[in-house]
Design an enzyme around this catalytic site. Structure first.
Site, PDB file in Angstrom:
ATOM      1  N   CYS A 347       0.698  -1.129  -0.003  1.00  0.00           N
ATOM      2  CA  CYS A 347       0.043   0.102   0.079  1.00  0.00           C
ATOM      3  C   CYS A 347       0.950   1.160  -0.005  1.00  0.00           C
ATOM      4  O   CYS A 347       1.549   1.521  -1.185  1.00  0.00           O
ATOM      5  CB  CYS A 347      -1.060   0.105   1.051  1.00  0.00           C
ATOM      6  SG  CYS A 347      -2.518   0.981   0.848  1.00  0.00           S
ATOM      7  N   HIS A 463      -3.842  -5.329   1.025  1.00  0.00           N
ATOM      8  CA  HIS A 463      -3.508  -5.896   2.482  1.00  0.00           C
ATOM      9  C   HIS A 463      -4.145  -7.347   2.547  1.00  0.00           C
ATOM     10  O   HIS A 463      -5.078  -7.637   1.711  1.00  0.00           O
ATOM     11  CB  HIS A 463      -4.686  -4.858   3.155  1.00  0.00           C
ATOM     12  CG  HIS A 463      -4.019  -3.538   3.322  1.00  0.00           C
ATOM     13  ND1 HIS A 463      -2.751  -3.172   3.850  1.00  0.00           N
ATOM     14  CD2 HIS A 463      -4.463  -2.494   2.652  1.00  0.00           C
ATOM     15  CE1 HIS A 463      -2.530  -1.847   3.820  1.00  0.00           C
ATOM     16  NE2 HIS A 463      -3.529  -1.246   3.089  1.00  0.00           N
TER      17      HIS A 463
END
Length: 517
Positions: A347, A463
């Site tokens: 991310c 994630h």
């Protein structure tokens, strides 16, 4: 019908409220109740995504799974994600809704409280039992007037309350009695039972302490002393657990994991960014025997031989990228990468590994700002106004390195970010990169993630990527790990936790409280 309610508060953060709520959700689900968790207001950087694309705190997702229900933003209507010392992003009913700070907190409180009560009303209308979790401590006397997460919720729901203390930290009896003393008498009367959590050693060592405690604790009985449960197997939420080891974690997640760096066959360094988000991404790695995951804050802490360096997610990417440079970690990571060490970005960490990060709308910096990244991947990221929140099912299509062996396999996770990253054309003589995976979107497939030509350096927005057993084991083995590999089984973890709690908590009294008897 309106659901019955039970609330769990703690003497402070990290005492095990979230764990106990998850256990109670599973216990009531065993009994056939339609049960749901509820946390009015959460302050956390570990978050996740519901099947409908709404953002909620990580603990709420865990508790919903334990309750065997689909997570919903009504279970966590207000999520505050700190962006520094003076403000937080507000996630309201699952969607980002601007920022809140000390200067506008009071004027927004009434709006937030209206959302909290409406969400709880809706949740109670469609369930039999709601187990409510407080936040921090209900005895913060400077915050009681503006409370939206603890006794104000108990009053609104007319809920009996259990107060949890952590004996592992020491001072549990003072913490329990002190909390009761600092509550207003009417709120104190709602505390119907005490729970002492995380006892290590022989319970007989307590002697007659519980008998001595009761008259000092305004005659509130202790309903259970719960022994410490190692390797719970559930996701952590609070970054403070990296210091205290009190996370809902599969292993100890303090500065280094329960496998010491010296004893491990593979040592992985995770950069502990100031605004570290979703560090639970790495708990599946730490849970593997022979793997040590160590959180580092300066270049010297990397040590001599990390098999891999991971740059994790961040709530404030540009600030954390500047911090990487100030601490010398940016230079050290680039040097390690050039020397052959595997480097991964997740991310915000993926954005930092790229060449450039642009902020045309002032999401994190002055509008129009453009900052160079570490340059390890030919990626340019542009921050946008809207946050992308969704669960993802993807197909691996890595063209190089160890993950190429997984081409065609399915991986799952979730995306939670405000930037869009594009691979820039390769310069003359520069080896090509490849996407890490593809995502099906409506009637077309979208390439996502970036993998360098050797497969050693890669980044992704996904994630939970290391929750995928085959990918995790394949990547670890490419680092020299020779373990057998464990399979993540959160269902078994919920069963084990609920069995443990039910054996040490007086559930007969808890049920009577729930039934208002």
């Amino acid at each position: 019908m309106t659901a019955r309610t039970l609330m769990v508060v703690g003497t402070q953060s990290g005492v095990g409220k979230s764990t106990l709520v998850a256990a109670l959700c599973r216990i009531f689900a065993w009994e056939g109740a339609r049960v749901a968790p509820f946390k009015a207001q959460n302050i956390a950087l570990n978050a996740g995504v519901t099947p409908d694309g709404d953002e909620v705190g990580r603990a709420t997702l865990v508790q919903a799974e334990a309750a065997r229900v689909v997570p919903h933003p009504d279970m966590n209507p207000v999520l505050l994600k700190p962006e520094g010392a003076h403000g937080s992003q507000v996630v309201l009913d699952g969607r980002a809704q601007g920022r809140i700070g000390v200067d506008n907190w009071q004027q927004r409180r009434e709006v937030l409280w209206a959302h909290i009560t409406a969400a709880l009303d809706r949740l109670r209308a469609r369930t039999d039992v709601v187990v409510i979790e407080g936040a921090g401590s209900p005895a913060e006397i400077n915050l009681q007037r503006t409370d939206m997460a603890n006794m104000a919720v108990a009053r609104y729901a007319d809920a009996p309350v259990l107060l949890v203390g952590d004996i592992e930290r020491g001072g549990v009896f003072a913490a329990l009695v002190g909390t009761l003393m600092l509550l207003e008498p009417s709120d104190r009367g709602r505390i119907r039972g005490l729970v002492i959590n995380k006892l290590r050693g022989d319970p007989a060592l307590l002697g007659n302490a519980l008998d001595l405690l009761r008259p000092r604790a305004f005659d509130v009985p202790t309903l259970g002393v719960i022994p410490h449960l190692a390797e719970i197997g559930l996701a952590a939420e609070d970054v403070a657990s990296l210091d205290t080891g009190t996370a809902l974690a599969s292993t100890s997640t303090s500065t280094s994991t329960s496998t010491s760096t010296q004893a491990a066959s593979v040592y992985i360094a995770v950069v502990r960014l100031p605004h570290l988000a979703n560090f639970d991404d790495f708990e599946p790695l730490a849970a593997e025997a022979g793997v040590a995951v160590r959180y580092v804050e300066h270049a010297a802490a990397l040590g001599e031989h990390p098999a891999a360096v991971i740059v994790p997610g961040s709530k404030v990417t540009l600030d954390d990228l500047a911090w990487l440079r100030r601490t010398g970690l940016a230079e050290a990571i680039v040097e390690r990468a050039r020397a052959g060490t595997a480097v991964v970005g997740i991310c915000g960490g993926y954005q930092m590994l790229g060449r450039w990060i642009a902020d045309p709308y002032g999401v994190e910096a002055e509008p129009g700002a453009e900052v160079p990244g570490l340059g390890l991947l030919p990626v340019r990221t542009v921050f946008e106004r809207d946050k992308r929140t969704r669960r993802v099912e993807a197909t691996v299509n890595a063209a190089s390195g160890p993950l190429a062996a997984l081409a065609g396999s399915t991986i799952r996770g979730y995306e939670l970010h405000m930037g869009r990253s594009q691979v820039e054309p390769a310069a003359a003589g520069e080896p090509p990169t490849s996407p890490l995976y593809e995502v099906q979107e409506r009637d077309q497939r979208r390439a996502a993630g970036t993998l360098d030509a050797e497969g050693r350096i890669w980044g992704a927005y996904l994630h939970g990527i290391f929750d995928n057993d085959e990918l995790r084991h394949t990547w670890l083995r490419s680092l020299g790990w020779q373990g057998r590999g464990r399979r993540l089984d959160r269902e078994a973890a919920y069963e084990r936790l609920a069995t443990h709690v039910s054996a040490h908590l007086d559930m007969a009294v808890v049920r009577r409280l729930l039934d208002r008897r």
